[in-house]
Design an enzyme around this catalytic site. Structure first.
Site, PDB file in Angstrom:
ATOM      1  N   GLY A  70      40.489  40.743  39.754  1.00  0.00           N
ATOM      2  CA  GLY A  70      39.769  40.405  40.981  1.00  0.00           C
ATOM      3  C   GLY A  70      38.547  41.281  41.178  1.00  0.00           C
ATOM      4  N   GLN A 170      43.891  37.155  47.891  1.00  0.00           N
ATOM      5  CA  GLN A 170      45.105  37.128  48.727  1.00  0.00           C
ATOM      6  C   GLN A 170      45.338  35.769  49.367  1.00  0.00           C
ATOM      7  OE1 GLN A 170      47.271  39.616  48.916  1.00  0.00           O
ATOM      8  NE2 GLN A 170      46.096  41.329  48.096  1.00  0.00           N
ATOM      9  N   ALA A 190      45.298  37.451  38.757  1.00  0.00           N
ATOM     10  CA  ALA A 190      46.580  36.930  38.269  1.00  0.00           C
ATOM     11  C   ALA A 190      47.787  37.697  38.788  1.00  0.00           C
ATOM     12  CB  ALA A 190      46.588  36.950  36.733  1.00  0.00           C
ATOM     13  N   THR A 229      35.600  40.002  24.063  1.00  0.00           N
ATOM     14  CA  THR A 229      36.740  39.237  23.544  1.00  0.00           C
ATOM     15  C   THR A 229      37.779  39.070  24.648  1.00  0.00           C
ATOM     16  OG1 THR A 229      36.335  40.147  21.357  1.00  0.00           O
ATOM     17  CG2 THR A 229      38.511  39.182  21.745  1.00  0.00           C
ATOM     18  N   CYS A 315      44.506  50.812  46.288  1.00  0.00           N
ATOM     19  CA  CYS A 315      43.547  51.738  45.716  1.00  0.00           C
ATOM     20  C   CYS A 315      43.089  52.794  46.714  1.00  0.00           C
ATOM     21  CB  CYS A 315      42.350  50.982  45.167  1.00  0.00           C
ATOM     22  SG  CYS A 315      41.946  49.559  46.118  1.00  0.00           S
TER      23      CYS A 315
HETATM   24  N1  PLP Z   1      40.353  41.609  46.428  1.00  0.00           N
HETATM   25  C1  PLP Z   1      41.448  41.687  47.179  1.00  0.00           C
HETATM   26  C2  PLP Z   1      41.467  41.027  48.517  1.00  0.00           C
HETATM   27  C3  PLP Z   1      42.577  42.380  46.726  1.00  0.00           C
HETATM   28  O1  PLP Z   1      43.657  42.471  47.489  1.00  0.00           O
HETATM   29  C4  PLP Z   1      42.506  42.996  45.449  1.00  0.00           C
HETATM   30  C5  PLP Z   1      43.646  43.790  44.930  1.00  0.00           C
HETATM   31  O2  PLP Z   1      44.448  44.319  45.677  1.00  0.00           O
HETATM   32  C6  PLP Z   1      41.335  42.868  44.696  1.00  0.00           C
HETATM   33  C7  PLP Z   1      40.272  42.166  45.221  1.00  0.00           C
HETATM   34  C8  PLP Z   1      41.208  43.494  43.340  1.00  0.00           C
HETATM   35  O3  PLP Z   1      41.905  42.731  42.384  1.00  0.00           O
HETATM   36  P1  PLP Z   1      42.334  43.419  41.005  1.00  0.00           P
HETATM   37  O4  PLP Z   1      43.451  44.347  41.316  1.00  0.00           O
HETATM   38  O5  PLP Z   1      42.778  42.257  40.149  1.00  0.00           O
HETATM   39  O6  PLP Z   1      41.145  44.088  40.455  1.00  0.00           O
END
Ligand code: PLP
Length: 370
Positions: A70, A170, A190, A229, A315
């Site tokens: 994401g 989400q 995913a 790749t 994070c």
């Molecule tokens: N966007 C939202 C709303 C998310 O909740 C998250 C992950 O928690 C992300 C983006 C980032 O996705 P990824 O963990 O696949 O990088």
């Protein structure tokens, strides 16, 4: 005993997706760009997964651009489509949108106390200089589903040059009609729908692809929009997860909604306050405030007693920063203390919800006694 209530951070892979991923890795198939038979097998595996993801995301297969997750999909949207004008984003976006947007000096649109993008403020932020508007489908901390249809129609009227991006990481798994169909660019990940971590996609509508520049340059993979790749085994597993989730979406959502409502009602009964109205929230998230306890102490006590929960985005929860989402909704830093996010998923059981309620009740009692 361990009860996992952090599905918004990542949800377990479906066993069938794990099986397919392992089989693919064991078969040691070739680089999908190689012209020989083994390479062509890998290419076909990606194309099959692309079809499954397209069905899940309600788009054409040719519109799916696989990424590393994401975060990369969000970065590609903002950096790749925001370069030639003003970027407009909401104040409660995930950092994967906010950080690149802030680097571009974006206009930030506030949200209401309920965590919904303020449409009057959005209207005021739009003009012919805007090249990209990004508003998420559902917020990862408080779960609020954003009024995307209204956002898109304001953008089409007032910023006709702009592309609309939505971070649907989400929302797509939880909203049968997420409103993303009207958007030009859509990010998905995913590991929020039973696939592996490290795979995502940006859906790029055919009408928008000429206006998106790649951020990774190199080979011509993914229609030239994402060099490198492909993570073939991960993409194969993502296709399996997309197919399962698409087929079972309504029953997963209804089952999880009932469990979430039960958990939330029990905890409200012992003094918790929801941080956003349940009626405008995805089915999986319960953002709760427990007065009189510190967030970190509560999370540590729950972890010790076997319940995995979080303060908000995975994070930032390690960083102990007050949530930018709650602050944007108008809470003071002192009022953010005591907030946690419980998030349920496809594998959550009624027994886990009952046990978690008791564990949380016990943890609160002992923290308040201390
Ligand atoms: N966007 C939202 C709303 C998310 O909740 C998250 C992950 O928690 C992300 C983006 C980032 O996705 P990824 O963990 O696949 O990088």
């Amino acid at each position: 005993m361990s009860i996992y209530l952090d599905h918004a951070a990542t949800t377990p892979m479906f066993p069938a997706a794990i099986d397919q991923m392992c089989s693919f890795l064991q078969a040691h198939d070739a680089n999908p760009s190689s012209p020989h038979a083994a390479g062509r097998r890998s290419r076909r595996a990606i194309d099959d997964a692309r079809d499954a993801v397209a069905a899940f995301a309600r788009c054409r297969s040719s519109e799916v651009v696989f990424t590393s997750g994401g975060t990369e999909a969000d970065n590609l949207a903002i950096e790749g489509a925001g370069a030639n004008g003003v970027v407009v984003v909401s104040s409660i976006e995930h950092h994967a949108v906010l950080e690149p947007a802030l680097r571009r000096g974006a206009r930030i649109v506030p949200v209401t106390a309920e965590g919904l993008v303020d449409l009057d403020a959005l209207r005021a932020a739009l003009d012919r200089d805007v090249s990209l508007v990004s508003v998420m489908g559902a917020n990862n901390e408080v779960g609020t589903v954003q009024p995307l249809a209204a956002v898109v129609s304001l953008v089409r009227e007032l910023a006709p040059r702009a592309l609309v991006h939505t971070d649907a990481v989400q929302s797509l798994p939880w909203c049968v009609d997420s409103g993303s169909a009207e958007c030009d660019l859509v990010s998905i990940s995913a590991h929020k729908f039973g696939g592996p971590m490290g795979v995502g996609a940006l859906i790029v509508r055919e009408s928008a692809s000429a206006r998106l520049a790649p951020i990774l340059r190199g080979g011509g993979q993914e229609g030239g929009l994402r060099a490198g790749t492909e993570n073939v085994a991960g993409i194969v597993a993502t296709g399996v997860a997309a197919k399962i989730w698409r087929n079972e979406q309504e029953s997963i959502v209804e089952r999880v909604r009932a469990l979430r409502d039960q958990l939330e009602s029990t905890l409200v009964g012992i003094g918790a306050t929801p941080r956003s109205p349940r009626s405008t929230r995805v089915a999986s998230i319960a953002p709760l405030h427990f007065p009189g306890v510190a967030t970190e102490e509560l999370l540590i006590a729950l972890d010790r007693d076997g319940v995995a929960a979080s303060a908000g985005a995975a994070c930032v929860s390690g960083a102990q920063e007050p949530s930018h989402v709650l602050l944007a909704m108008g809470y003071l830093p002192s009022e953010v203390e005591g907030s946690i996010r419980l998030s349920l998923g496809w594998s959550t059981t009624a027994q886990e919800v009952a046990d978690a309620s008791e564990i949380i009740r016990g943890a609160l009692e002992s923290l308040r006694r201390a």
